[in-house]
Design a protein around this motif. Structure first.
Motif, PDB file in Angstrom:
ATOM      1  N   GLY A  45      -0.146   3.394  -2.290  1.00  0.00           N
ATOM      2  CA  GLY A  45       1.289   3.182  -2.148  1.00  0.00           C
ATOM      3  C   GLY A  45       1.955   4.320  -1.392  1.00  0.00           C
ATOM      4  O   GLY A  45       2.863   4.106  -0.579  1.00  0.00           O
ATOM      5  N   ALA A  48       1.076   3.915   2.219  1.00  0.00           N
ATOM      6  CA  ALA A  48       1.793   2.760   2.770  1.00  0.00           C
ATOM      7  C   ALA A  48       3.194   3.159   3.200  1.00  0.00           C
ATOM      8  O   ALA A  48       3.764   2.578   4.135  1.00  0.00           O
ATOM      9  CB  ALA A  48       1.855   1.637   1.746  1.00  0.00           C
ATOM     10  N   ALA A  49       3.763   4.167   2.529  1.00  0.00           N
ATOM     11  CA  ALA A  49       5.107   4.629   2.873  1.00  0.00           C
ATOM     12  C   ALA A  49       5.092   5.603   4.039  1.00  0.00           C
ATOM     13  O   ALA A  49       6.093   5.726   4.753  1.00  0.00           O
ATOM     14  CB  ALA A  49       5.754   5.307   1.662  1.00  0.00           C
ATOM     15  N   LEU A  56       1.659  -2.348   2.106  1.00  0.00           N
ATOM     16  CA  LEU A  56       2.045  -2.328   0.698  1.00  0.00           C
ATOM     17  C   LEU A  56       1.819  -3.692   0.041  1.00  0.00           C
ATOM     18  O   LEU A  56       1.323  -3.764  -1.088  1.00  0.00           O
ATOM     19  CB  LEU A  56       3.509  -1.913   0.560  1.00  0.00           C
ATOM     20  N   ALA A 157       1.985   0.417  -7.334  1.00  0.00           N
ATOM     21  CA  ALA A 157       2.140   0.584  -5.890  1.00  0.00           C
ATOM     22  C   ALA A 157       3.534   1.097  -5.534  1.00  0.00           C
ATOM     23  O   ALA A 157       3.683   1.946  -4.644  1.00  0.00           O
ATOM     24  CB  ALA A 157       1.863  -0.743  -5.182  1.00  0.00           C
ATOM     25  N   CYS A 158       4.537   0.612  -6.234  1.00  0.00           N
ATOM     26  CA  CYS A 158       5.906   1.056  -5.934  1.00  0.00           C
ATOM     27  C   CYS A 158       6.158   2.488  -6.371  1.00  0.00           C
ATOM     28  O   CYS A 158       6.945   3.200  -5.742  1.00  0.00           O
ATOM     29  CB  CYS A 158       6.919   0.102  -6.581  1.00  0.00           C
ATOM     30  N   TYR A 161       4.771   4.323  -3.542  1.00  0.00           N
ATOM     31  CA  TYR A 161       5.643   4.168  -2.371  1.00  0.00           C
ATOM     32  C   TYR A 161       6.861   5.072  -2.490  1.00  0.00           C
ATOM     33  O   TYR A 161       7.302   5.680  -1.504  1.00  0.00           O
ATOM     34  CB  TYR A 161       6.065   2.710  -2.233  1.00  0.00           C
ATOM     35  N   THR A 165       7.795   8.032   0.110  1.00  0.00           N
ATOM     36  CA  THR A 165       9.097   8.073   0.777  1.00  0.00           C
ATOM     37  C   THR A 165       9.759   9.433   0.594  1.00  0.00           C
ATOM     38  O   THR A 165      10.404   9.958   1.504  1.00  0.00           O
ATOM     39  CB  THR A 165      10.013   6.966   0.223  1.00  0.00           C
ATOM     40  N   GLU A 168       7.352  12.293   2.994  1.00  0.00           N
ATOM     41  CA  GLU A 168       6.684  11.658   4.120  1.00  0.00           C
ATOM     42  C   GLU A 168       5.786  12.624   4.883  1.00  0.00           C
ATOM     43  O   GLU A 168       4.746  12.231   5.421  1.00  0.00           O
ATOM     44  CB  GLU A 168       7.729  11.058   5.070  1.00  0.00           C
TER      45      GLU A 168
END
Length: 224
Positions: A45, A48-49, A56, A157-158, A161, A165, A168
């Motif tokens: 996750g 993915a960000a 994601l 996953a969130c 993420y 975020t 980064e």
């Protein structure tokens, strides 16, 4: 050192093999709880960000499918040899306490326990094994487990993420943040549950006020 680790991980997660690894680890975690599936889902996750791969949505779908398959393997093991597994658990051990607790919860709340147990380390395996061992209907198990697997995959996953975020430029910090969030949420949940259990046990020990009067008012409840 950190940059080398990040580049190595980035090279792996950008290949299709990462989804196969994710499915396998999520599946194994369903009946072999030492496999850290949450860590992998959170890590993916994060990446993915921070980059285009992995996607994601695919991380969520593959993790949910792997968890769903692993839970059904655990359920089948419970149906076949649940009694023998229970006999091998040492009384007083953590595994035995978890097994007994999940059994009581299944008797009281049914399939909803499967959803809650997926978020408890070790609890998911105890729940699925116990569900199989107690003869819980397979169709109902599948329905509840689908909700559990999908919600767990989205949640993990969130979390990753969100960490990616926030960091980064430094994905390892994002992984650390995602794991810290997962640990904190689990710790708070277990703390609240522990307090509730202690309050319930204390209330049972003291007895509810007026219980004798209720018993006397019921038919056949007169004292001798």
């Amino acid at each position: 050192m950190n940059e080398a680790i990040v580049h190595a991980v980035e090279g792996f997660v950008s290949t299709p093999w990462v989804y196969l690894a994710l499915f396998g680890i999520a599946m194994l975690d369903g009946f072999f709880p030492v496999v850290p599936s949450e860590t992998l889902v959170i890590t993916l996750g994060v990446f993915a960000a921070t980059q285009a791969d992995p996607a994601l949505g695919l991380v969520i779908v593959v993790a949910a499918l792997g968890a769903f398959a692993g839970d059904h393997i655990s359920y089948a093991l419970g149906r076949r040899s649940g009694a023998r597994i229970r006999e091998r658990l040492r009384k007083g051990s953590r595994a035995h306490r978890v097994y007994e607790r999940v059994g009581r919860m299944l008797a009281e709340r049914g399939g909803l326990v499967l959803v809650a147990a997926r978020y408890i380390p070790g609890g998911r395996t105890a729940a699925t094994l116990t569900t199989g061992a107690t003869g819980f209907p397979r169709r109902s198990f599948t329905r509840y487990d689908a909700v559990a697997a999908v919600s767990w995959a989205v949640y993990s996953a969130c979390l990753g993420y969100a960490g990616g975020t926030a960091f980064e430029e430094t994905p390892l910090y994002g992984v650390a943040l995602g794991l810290a969030l997962a640990f904190t949420i689990t710790l708070v949940h277990e703390g609240v549950r522990g307090v509730r259990l202690r309050l319930r046990a204390r209330a049972s020990a003291l007895g509810e006020p007026g219980s004798d009067r209720v018993q006397a008012a019921e038919p056949g409840g007169q004292r001798c």
